[in-house]
Each structure stands twice: as C-alpha cells, then as structure tokens.
Design a protein around this motif. Structure first.
Motif, mmCIF file in Angstrom:
data_model
loop_
_atom_site.group_PDB
_atom_site.id
_atom_site.type_symbol
_atom_site.label_atom_id
_atom_site.label_comp_id
_atom_site.label_asym_id
_atom_site.label_seq_id
_atom_site.Cartn_x
_atom_site.Cartn_y
_atom_site.Cartn_z
ATOM 1 N N HIS A 43 5.487 67.275 16.789
ATOM 2 C CA HIS A 43 5.960 68.266 15.833
ATOM 3 C C HIS A 43 5.948 67.755 14.401
ATOM 4 O O HIS A 43 5.497 68.445 13.465
ATOM 5 C CB HIS A 43 7.371 68.729 16.223
ATOM 6 C CG HIS A 43 7.812 69.963 15.504
ATOM 7 N ND1 HIS A 43 8.257 69.951 14.194
ATOM 8 C CD2 HIS A 43 7.893 71.250 15.919
ATOM 9 C CE1 HIS A 43 8.583 71.167 13.830
ATOM 10 N NE2 HIS A 43 8.371 71.984 14.865
ATOM 11 N N ASP A 44 6.425 66.545 14.180
ATOM 12 C CA ASP A 44 6.533 66.015 12.809
ATOM 13 C C ASP A 44 5.167 65.817 12.153
ATOM 14 O O ASP A 44 5.071 65.801 10.914
ATOM 15 C CB ASP A 44 7.290 64.685 12.813
ATOM 16 C CG ASP A 44 8.750 64.854 13.195
ATOM 17 O OD1 ASP A 44 9.242 66.000 13.125
ATOM 18 O OD2 ASP A 44 9.390 63.856 13.578
ATOM 19 N N LEU A 45 4.124 65.690 12.958
ATOM 20 C CA LEU A 45 2.786 65.483 12.418
ATOM 21 C C LEU A 45 2.128 66.791 11.980
ATOM 22 O O LEU A 45 1.119 66.781 11.276
ATOM 23 C CB LEU A 45 1.915 64.815 13.487
ATOM 24 C CG LEU A 45 0.492 64.398 13.112
ATOM 25 C CD1 LEU A 45 0.519 63.306 12.042
ATOM 26 C CD2 LEU A 45 -0.272 63.928 14.336
ATOM 27 N N LEU A 46 2.705 67.918 12.353
ATOM 28 C CA LEU A 46 2.058 69.213 12.172
ATOM 29 C C LEU A 46 2.725 70.093 11.126
ATOM 30 O O LEU A 46 2.316 71.231 10.923
ATOM 31 C CB LEU A 46 2.008 69.958 13.520
ATOM 32 C CG LEU A 46 1.326 69.180 14.652
ATOM 33 C CD1 LEU A 46 1.508 69.898 15.976
ATOM 34 C CD2 LEU A 46 -0.162 68.987 14.359
ATOM 35 N N THR A 47 3.727 69.605 10.470
ATOM 36 C CA THR A 47 4.432 70.371 9.441
ATOM 37 C C THR A 47 3.680 70.258 8.116
ATOM 38 O O THR A 47 2.814 69.390 7.936
ATOM 39 C CB THR A 47 5.856 69.841 9.254
ATOM 40 O OG1 THR A 47 5.784 68.481 8.817
ATOM 41 C CG2 THR A 47 6.637 69.926 10.558
ATOM 42 N N PHE A 76 -8.338 75.010 14.942
ATOM 43 C CA PHE A 76 -7.789 75.104 13.593
ATOM 44 C C PHE A 76 -6.415 74.440 13.531
ATOM 45 O O PHE A 76 -5.557 74.690 14.381
ATOM 46 C CB PHE A 76 -7.670 76.569 13.176
ATOM 47 C CG PHE A 76 -7.064 76.760 11.819
ATOM 48 C CD1 PHE A 76 -7.837 76.629 10.678
ATOM 49 C CD2 PHE A 76 -5.714 77.062 11.682
ATOM 50 C CE1 PHE A 76 -7.276 76.810 9.418
ATOM 51 C CE2 PHE A 76 -5.147 77.237 10.432
ATOM 52 C CZ PHE A 76 -5.936 77.104 9.293
ATOM 53 N N PHE A 77 -6.231 73.604 12.509
ATOM 54 C CA PHE A 77 -4.929 73.027 12.198
ATOM 55 C C PHE A 77 -4.597 73.391 10.757
ATOM 56 O O PHE A 77 -5.406 73.141 9.852
ATOM 57 C CB PHE A 77 -4.952 71.505 12.357
ATOM 58 C CG PHE A 77 -4.978 71.037 13.778
ATOM 59 C CD1 PHE A 77 -3.810 70.614 14.408
ATOM 60 C CD2 PHE A 77 -6.161 71.024 14.501
ATOM 61 C CE1 PHE A 77 -3.832 70.178 15.727
ATOM 62 C CE2 PHE A 77 -6.201 70.598 15.815
ATOM 63 C CZ PHE A 77 -5.020 70.169 16.433
ATOM 64 N N PRO A 78 -3.446 73.971 10.497
ATOM 65 C CA PRO A 78 -3.102 74.370 9.127
ATOM 66 C C PRO A 78 -3.058 73.170 8.192
ATOM 67 O O PRO A 78 -2.712 72.058 8.590
ATOM 68 C CB PRO A 78 -1.713 74.992 9.282
ATOM 69 C CG PRO A 78 -1.594 75.357 10.724
ATOM 70 C CD PRO A 78 -2.394 74.332 11.464
ATOM 71 N N MET A 79 -3.416 73.427 6.931
ATOM 72 C CA MET A 79 -3.355 72.412 5.884
ATOM 73 C C MET A 79 -2.950 73.097 4.577
ATOM 74 O O MET A 79 -3.199 74.289 4.383
ATOM 75 C CB MET A 79 -4.704 71.704 5.725
ATOM 76 C CG MET A 79 -5.156 70.961 6.970
ATOM 77 S SD MET A 79 -6.799 70.199 6.787
ATOM 78 C CE MET A 79 -6.408 68.873 5.647
ATOM 79 N N ASP A 80 -2.358 72.324 3.674
ATOM 80 C CA ASP A 80 -1.887 72.885 2.409
ATOM 81 C C ASP A 80 -2.997 73.579 1.643
ATOM 82 O O ASP A 80 -2.783 74.623 1.023
ATOM 83 C CB ASP A 80 -1.264 71.784 1.532
ATOM 84 C CG ASP A 80 0.153 71.437 1.964
ATOM 85 O OD1 ASP A 80 0.805 72.304 2.584
ATOM 86 O OD2 ASP A 80 0.595 70.311 1.687
ATOM 87 N N LYS A 81 -4.201 72.990 1.643
ATOM 88 C CA LYS A 81 -5.274 73.552 0.826
ATOM 89 C C LYS A 81 -5.687 74.953 1.278
ATOM 90 O O LYS A 81 -6.256 75.716 0.506
ATOM 91 C CB LYS A 81 -6.482 72.634 0.801
ATOM 92 C CG LYS A 81 -7.177 72.434 2.129
ATOM 93 C CD LYS A 81 -8.352 71.472 1.944
ATOM 94 C CE LYS A 81 -9.058 71.173 3.241
ATOM 95 N NZ LYS A 81 -10.184 70.230 3.042
ATOM 96 N N TYR A 82 -5.372 75.293 2.538
ATOM 97 C CA TYR A 82 -5.748 76.624 3.018
ATOM 98 C C TYR A 82 -4.807 77.709 2.507
ATOM 99 O O TYR A 82 -5.076 78.894 2.685
ATOM 100 C CB TYR A 82 -5.797 76.643 4.547
ATOM 101 C CG TYR A 82 -6.735 75.625 5.130
ATOM 102 C CD1 TYR A 82 -7.881 75.229 4.447
ATOM 103 C CD2 TYR A 82 -6.491 75.054 6.370
ATOM 104 C CE1 TYR A 82 -8.748 74.288 4.977
ATOM 105 C CE2 TYR A 82 -7.351 74.115 6.916
ATOM 106 C CZ TYR A 82 -8.477 73.735 6.213
ATOM 107 O OH TYR A 82 -9.334 72.799 6.738
#
Length: 451
Positions: free
Chosen positions: A326-330, A418-424
């Motif tokens: 969980h902590d890696l995916l925030t 797909f993994f969310p990222m800030d740039k998206y």
C-alpha cells in the motif's frame, strides 16, 4: 374403374410430377447461382469457423494494407472449406471501403460501401453483425488491424451508446482528437474509439455469440485492463504490450494458426508471428535500427496470450497483493526501475510511459511468499508468451534501456498494467481518474490508495 376416380388419380399423378419437376428446377437454379463457390460442398453451420479481419487502415498505416491483403489471400489457400475469412477494409477514400470473403486466394461476394469511419464503434458493430448474418458459424474469431494506444482514455470522438441501431455513422457527433486509442480513421477527421466503447460494439455485434479469440495486430494491446474488459466475449486475447512494426503480423502464417482448433492453438499463433520477425531480422543484414546495419539480429515482437476464464481470479489476487504494498502505491511513493512499455500521448505533446510490466513490478516490490501465490494466478491467466528481450521502439530512452538491460527478459511478463503517477494528473482528461472507466478498477480500486 370409375371414370371420375381415374381422372382424379391421373391428374393427381401429373400434379405430383409437376411438383417434383419444379423442385428439381429450383435446385438447379440455386446451384447455378452459386458459381462463385466453384461447387464447394455444403458444410453445416455447426462445422463452420469464421474470422473477421477488421482492417482500420484509413490512417498512416494505409500503405501497408495491400501487402497484408495479399498475405491474407495467400493464407486462404491453406484453409479448408469449413473455414471462412471475412475481410473489412477501410483505406484512404480513393481506395474505397468494402467487406467480402477471401476464399482460395480471391476476394469473393464483396460489397462496396460508402466511406465509413472505421474508428467508429458503430461501424465495428455493423461489420460483426454482417459477418454473423452472412457467414454464420459455430466458431468465431476477430482480428483487429490498425493503430492502438493501450488503455489511453480520452473523451469519445464519436458518441456511442449500446445498442446503436438505425443511426448512420455520418449523422452522429464527431469531434477531433489526434491520439489513436483504437482504429484511428483520418477521413474526414481523426475518429477513434475508446476500449470500453469498442468492447460494447463487439458485444452488440456478436449478438450473444462468443469469440474464441481476439487477435490484436496493434501496438500496446496486451494490457490486463483491456483483457479484463473483453473477458465475457472472448476466450483469449493474443497481442503485444509494446510497439509493433508497421508491417504488422505475417498473415500468411498467422491465419492458418488462428484457425487451428487444438487446445493450445494460441502457441502456434504466437510462434508464427514471433519466429517470422526473428528470422527476418537475422537474415536481412541491411536492416538498420540504431547503430549499424544488421543490429536488429535477435529482435522480434514481444507477444502474450491472456486467458479470459482466469482473469477474475488474477484480479482478486492482484488486489490482495497490492494491499501488501500500500505505501508504495500512494501519490507520495517513489518507484524505481521497472520494465515499461512506451506509448505517445499527443494531446499535450508529451511522451508518456503509461504501462508498467505488471509481472516485473510485482516481482520487484512484493514479498517473495506473497509474489509466489500471485504468480500462480498470473501463469494461469497468461499461459503463453515470448520475448526476444529487445524490440522496435520510437522512444530513444527505451532504446538505450533495452540495449543495456533488455537481454535479461526472464523477469518480464509481457502484460502491462496501469499504475497511477503524479504526472498523469496533467493529462486531459487525467489518466489517474479515467482509469475508473475500466472494470479492472472495480476490483483494484486505485481511489483507495489516494488517487
């Protein structure tokens, strides 16, 4: 004998003879009308197999369509009487739009059409319905030929609600977009369909019938989100997670493999595609990629097979595994070096590495015991895959990455996620939010991680 009864019997017999003669004449007439089949023996529907090749070529790939059509004709010579290839072609306007059957090396009973936007999901639905009605079969397949950009999601360029009936594509709302989600059509404007809309179109066009496979001869199609979206309408998705060559699949070898009815037919399909380019790049030393002639030796097209019946279990096991990380995916997390598949997002002139290799990500960050449990589900859901470790790409940074690290592909699963990222957050619309349009997110629920 009573003269009246004699006459009745006489004219009854003559009437019966006339009836039989009329039936015989009708049968002869029907046979004469079927000259196009060259006296091909009748085959019951329950023994027939039909594949639709949906060639969305009204775009930058148009120049490659004629060669593929010749390969398709060559493949048809290798098929039996109970195997039908139906070909829908939408090329540049001057070359026309048509649908027809390819049999014994020839295009037969073809129907010319007015210009159609092959990027419109209603057209895909229409062509599938036509195929089922004209060439009914027990077994169906679908080949998607054209451009694609994985799970990239933009506002639909053509309004589409299921089901669409009696609504000409030309009369419906069209807006301009340059990104190719699937089936880009450049005439008169860039028209494409989102994956969820594409899946609805397939479902409607199939009318309750099932596909044995979807073979996607497109870039970036081997995404777990796409496979999950398709899981109720096809048994298998066969595709590549990466960029593929403009020439696409070698249909003269791939199509006979697609019609093979063995349980592991998909292995033959992948091998036919993969080995063709592996041999091509080895034997043609004048091919040039990065540094010097012949440096494509050892390259091919990465390909994988996803099995629909195992995808619900994979989704559940993926959700369980992600919860252990969980902590890696925030949004505040920092992720390191993981295999990626590059696509280009043109709406804000930005190259976006949307797709992580899901297997590589899980193996890198999950605890060993947790990963091993998840791996069992993955191997069932992805029963076959092949990679040469390097492949063609338009992205210079990925070229360098593949050259230095690509040979070690044992940790690569060849299915993206797909993994969310800030740039998206800056894409329009935000890909971190538009991922919610996919059913996969109903299980994974990225919003629970703060996205």
């Amino acid at each position: 004998m009573n003269y009246f009864l004699y006459l009745c019997r006489r004219y009854y017999i003559i009437g019966e003879m006339k009836k039989y003669l009329l039936l015989l004449l009708a049968a002869m007439t029907m046979a004469a009308c079927n000259d196009e089949d060259d006296n091909i023996p009748y085959v019951p529907v329950e023994e027939l197999s039909t594949t639709l090749i949906y060639m969305a070529a009204d775009n930058t790939l148009s120049a490659y369509a004629p060669d593929d059509i010749m390969e398709i004709k060559e493949a048809s010579k290798k098929l039996s009487n109970n195997q039908n290839i139906v070909l829908f072609v939408d090329m540049a306007k001057s070359n026309g739009t048509y649908i027809g059957r390819v049999k014994n090396g020839e295009l037969v009973d073809s129907v010319a059409m007015d210009e159609k936007a092959s990027g419109d999901p209603a057209v895909l639905e229409e062509m599938l319905r036509y195929t089922r009605e004209k060439y009914p079969a027990k077994d169906y397949g679908l080949c998607l030929w054209g451009h694609a950009c994985g799970i990239l999601y933009l506002n639909d360029s053509v309004a589409y609600e299921a089901p669409v009936t009696n609504t000409p594509a030309a009369t419906r709302a069209i807006t301009r977009a340059t990104t190719r989600v699937f089936g880009q059509d450049s005439n008169p404007k860039s028209i494409w369909m989102n994956i969820p809309s594409m899946v609805k179109a397939i479902e409607n066009g199939m009318g309750g019938d099932h596909l044995r496979y979807v073979f996607a001869d497109c870039c970036n199609f081997s995404c777990v989100e796409i496979a999950y979206e398709l899981r109720h309408i096809t048994d298998y998705l066969i595709s590549s997670p990466a960029e593929i060559p403009d020439r696409g699949a070698p249909y003269h070898t791939v199509l006979p493999a697609l019609f093979n009815m063995s349980e592991n037919f998909y292995e033959r399909v992948v091998d036919a595609y993969f080995d063709y380019y592996l041999d091509e790049y080895k034997t043609k030393s004048d091919y040039y990629y990065m540094y010097e002639p012949g440096d494509l030796a050892g390259y091919s097209v990465p390909l994988s097979v996803l099995k629909s019946s195992e995808l619900d279990n994979l989704a559940q096991e993926t959700s369980i595994l992600l919860n252990t990380m969980h902590d890696l995916l925030t949004p505040e997390s920092d992720r390191g070096d993981v295999w990626q598949y590059i696509i280009r997002h043109y709406t804000n002139i930005l190259t976006v590495d949307f797709h992580y290799d899901m297997y590589n990500f899980m193996k890198k960050y999950a605890q060993s015991s947790d990963f091993e449990r998840w791996q069992v589900a993955y191997e069932k859901a992805v029963p076959y895959r092949r990679s040469s470790g390097e492949w063609l790409t338009m992205d210079d940074s990925l070229k360098d990455y593949l050259v230095t690290k690509g040979k070690d592909d044992t940790n690569c699963g060849l299915v993206s996620m797909f993994f969310p990222m800030d740039k998206y957050n800056d894409t329009k619309p935000s890909q971190n939010l538009s991922i919610r349009n996919y059913q996969w997110n109903n299980v994974i629920r990225w919003q629970d991680y703060g996205w």
